[in-house]
Design a protein around this motif. Structure first.
Motif, short mmCIF file in Angstrom:
data_model
loop_
_atom_site.label_atom_id
_atom_site.label_comp_id
_atom_site.label_asym_id
_atom_site.label_seq_id
_atom_site.Cartn_x
_atom_site.Cartn_y
_atom_site.Cartn_z
N GLY A 253 0.78 -1.22 0.00
CA GLY A 253 0.00 0.00 0.00
C GLY A 253 0.81 1.27 0.00
N PHE A 254 0.63 2.10 -1.03
CA PHE A 254 1.06 3.49 -1.03
C PHE A 254 0.33 4.18 -2.17
CE2 PHE A 254 3.89 1.76 -4.24
CZ PHE A 254 4.04 2.79 -5.16
N TYR A 255 0.22 5.51 -2.08
CA TYR A 255 -0.51 6.24 -3.12
C TYR A 255 0.04 7.66 -3.17
CZ TYR A 255 -4.50 7.31 -6.14
OH TYR A 255 -5.29 7.65 -7.20
N ILE A 256 0.25 8.14 -4.38
CA ILE A 256 0.78 9.50 -4.61
C ILE A 256 -0.34 10.37 -5.17
CG2 ILE A 256 2.44 10.86 -5.95
CD1 ILE A 256 4.33 8.42 -5.79
N GLU A 261 -0.36 22.85 -5.76
CA GLU A 261 0.91 22.66 -6.45
C GLU A 261 1.82 21.66 -5.75
OE1 GLU A 261 1.60 23.96 -9.45
OE2 GLU A 261 -0.48 24.62 -9.33
N GLN A 262 1.33 21.08 -4.65
CA GLN A 262 2.16 20.18 -3.85
C GLN A 262 1.75 18.72 -4.06
OE1 GLN A 262 4.90 20.79 -1.72
NE2 GLN A 262 4.98 18.55 -1.78
N LYS A 263 2.75 17.84 -4.23
CA LYS A 263 2.50 16.41 -4.31
C LYS A 263 2.72 15.78 -2.93
CE LYS A 263 4.10 16.06 -9.12
NZ LYS A 263 5.12 15.45 -10.02
N TYR A 264 1.94 14.73 -2.66
CA TYR A 264 2.01 14.03 -1.38
C TYR A 264 2.08 12.52 -1.63
CZ TYR A 264 0.20 18.46 0.45
OH TYR A 264 0.02 19.78 0.76
N ILE A 265 2.49 11.81 -0.60
CA ILE A 265 2.46 10.34 -0.64
C ILE A 265 1.90 9.83 0.69
CG2 ILE A 265 4.89 10.20 0.13
CD1 ILE A 265 5.09 7.61 -1.58
N VAL A 266 0.98 8.88 0.62
CA VAL A 266 0.43 8.24 1.82
C VAL A 266 0.87 6.79 1.81
CG1 VAL A 266 -1.78 7.83 0.63
CG2 VAL A 266 -1.67 7.73 3.13
N ILE A 279 1.12 10.58 5.96
CA ILE A 279 1.11 11.37 4.73
C ILE A 279 2.29 12.32 4.78
CG2 ILE A 279 -0.20 12.98 3.30
CD1 ILE A 279 -2.70 11.88 4.93
N SER A 280 3.08 12.36 3.72
CA SER A 280 4.25 13.24 3.65
C SER A 280 4.25 13.99 2.33
CB SER A 280 5.55 12.44 3.79
OG SER A 280 5.67 11.87 5.06
#
Length: 423
Positions: A253-256, A261-266, A279-280
């Motif tokens: 499990g991970f999702y981008i 304008e900001q990208k995140y990843i959980v 979440i980062s």
């Protein structure tokens, strides 16, 4: 040039609504709130080891019944005919892609057939996949594009256990573009070159991130490392760097996703394999190690469910757990969907304040309470701070950094009550 054509030779505020049971404690950062949680899915366990959420619903592939079970906060509301494979994913357009062949260790015969179900459920297409060798991969990652689009289509990336290759499978108008299906020699930065485990996940998104791999290896398992891949000068996918994922724990499990304008990843986080998540902000570095400096990109954490005695609520989930997806609803908000086999499915709301959708997490001068390893930290302005045990014993007053033994604590800052886990 492409390597091979297959035709010629892929911060803590307690939220307690809808807790998993009477004696569990849902604890998360103040910019996360739980919308709802449903624990009825727990008996599915190994039969429905993969699922995702979108549109206030969850889609769980049950390999025993050969059905995609559709769930919401009230329970199971529908079923979609699928097959007895485990693989289930969706593309940027919301079309569902599921493997319909029997669960087994080899990709042969009908094992290679997939079903595409359109986002509005009006189209169902079964297609074979050509050029996929013998091997096993239980999970698929996110599929780039729209596999039912007549012009550009979408791309499914996958690997096969025991094979050092990534397979790039274009699907246009619901059909595999066999002539432009490629495989790439995959050289892992770990000890064994390219040997994917059955829990490997290869994801791609249009306009968000080209290619990302979570690849635990058989002889050098590193479940905390998600790799970013890029195209080299010969247009081959190669290892580029690692995404920075503080507190990462868990092989599935991970999702981008992108807000403003900001990208995140959980991704999964926690100590019990792991029903929590973090979440980062999306960032990369050269090494795969978790470091203290990684915390600078962390935005929010939902901690593993705890019983009243501080022990984990859910354990022994092997590699089947914690599937996470995001649904962006504005430049500062997104829904986070979490499917934890053997445990629950839940929907959360992430709200990140600030004009850029990133910083200012402690806006409005409210104190932010954080539980760390052997300590409680309070950041921001607070005229009154009181820290108690769950039994009501005062631990500290008006100190913003308190050393304490692991456990659950009650923190009061200017009348606001927070439950904190100290590890």
């Amino acid at each position: 040039m492409k390597k091979q054509l297959l035709t010629a030779a892929l911060m803590l505020t307690g939220i307690f609504a809808l807790t998993p049971s009477a004696n569990a404690k849902s604890v998360m950062d103040s910019n996360l709130t739980m919308e709802w949680m449903n624990t009825d899915v727990a008996p599915l366990e190994l039969e429905a080891r993969q699922g995702f959420g979108m549109g206030d619903k969850f889609f769980l592939q049950n390999k025993q019944t050969g059905k995609i079970e559709v769930w919401d906060k009230t329970g199971k509301i529908d079923e979609l005919a699928s097959g007895k494979g485990t693989n289930l994913t969706f593309d940027d357009a919301g079309n569902i892609i599921v493997r319909v062949g029997d669960f087994n260790t080899d990709y042969v015969n009908t094992r290679n057939e997939i079903r595409i179900i359109s986002a509005d459920r009006s189209v169902v297409k079964d297609i074979p996949l050509s050029g996929i060798p013998k091997g096993r991969l239980d999970f698929w990652g996110h599929v780039r594009g729209n596999v039912l689009d007549e012009t550009e289509g979408g791309i499914l990336y996958m690997g096969v256990a025991w094979q050092p290759f990534i397979y790039e499978i274009p699907i246009i108008n619901g059909e595999q573009d066999v002539a432009n299906t490629y495989n790439y020699s995959y050289f892992s930065p770990f000890k064994v070159n390219g040997q994917f485990a059955s829990t490997s996940i290869i994801s791609s998104w249009k306009d968000v991130e080209d290619l990302a791999i979570l690849s635990p290896l058989y002889t050098a398992t590193n479940c905390n490392s998600i790799q970013r891949l890029s195209l080299d000068e010969d247009e081959n996918w190669v290892h580029d760097s690692y995404f920075i994922t503080p507190r990462h724990s868990g092989c599935a499990g991970f999702y981008i996703f992108k807000m403003g304008e900001q990208k995140y990843i959980v991704y999964p986080s926690g100590a019990n394999n792991a029903d929590g998540f973090t979440i980062s902000k999306l960032a990369t570095k050269e090494t795969s190690e978790n470091e203290d400096s990684d915390e600078s990109v962390r935005v929010a954490t939902k901690y593993s469910e705890q019983k009243d005695d501080g022990n984990p609520m859910y354990i022994n989930n092997a590699y089947f757990g914690n599937h996470l997806t995001a649904e962006v609803i504005s430049s500062t908000q997104a829904y986070i969907y979490q499917y934890y086999p053997k445990g629950y499915l839940a929907k959360y709301l992430l709200t990140v304040k600030g004009t850029d959708g990133v910083d200012n997490l402690a806006a409005d001068n409210k104190a932010v309470v954080m539980g760390g390893k052997g300590e409680i930290i309070i950041e921001g302005e607070a005229s009154s701070i009181e820290i108690y045990t769950t039994g009501g014993v005062l631990v500290s007053r008006n100190n913003d950094n308190v050393k304490c033994v692991p456990g659950i604590y009650i923190v009061k800052t200017d009348g606001n009550v927070t439950k904190v886990i100290v590890k």
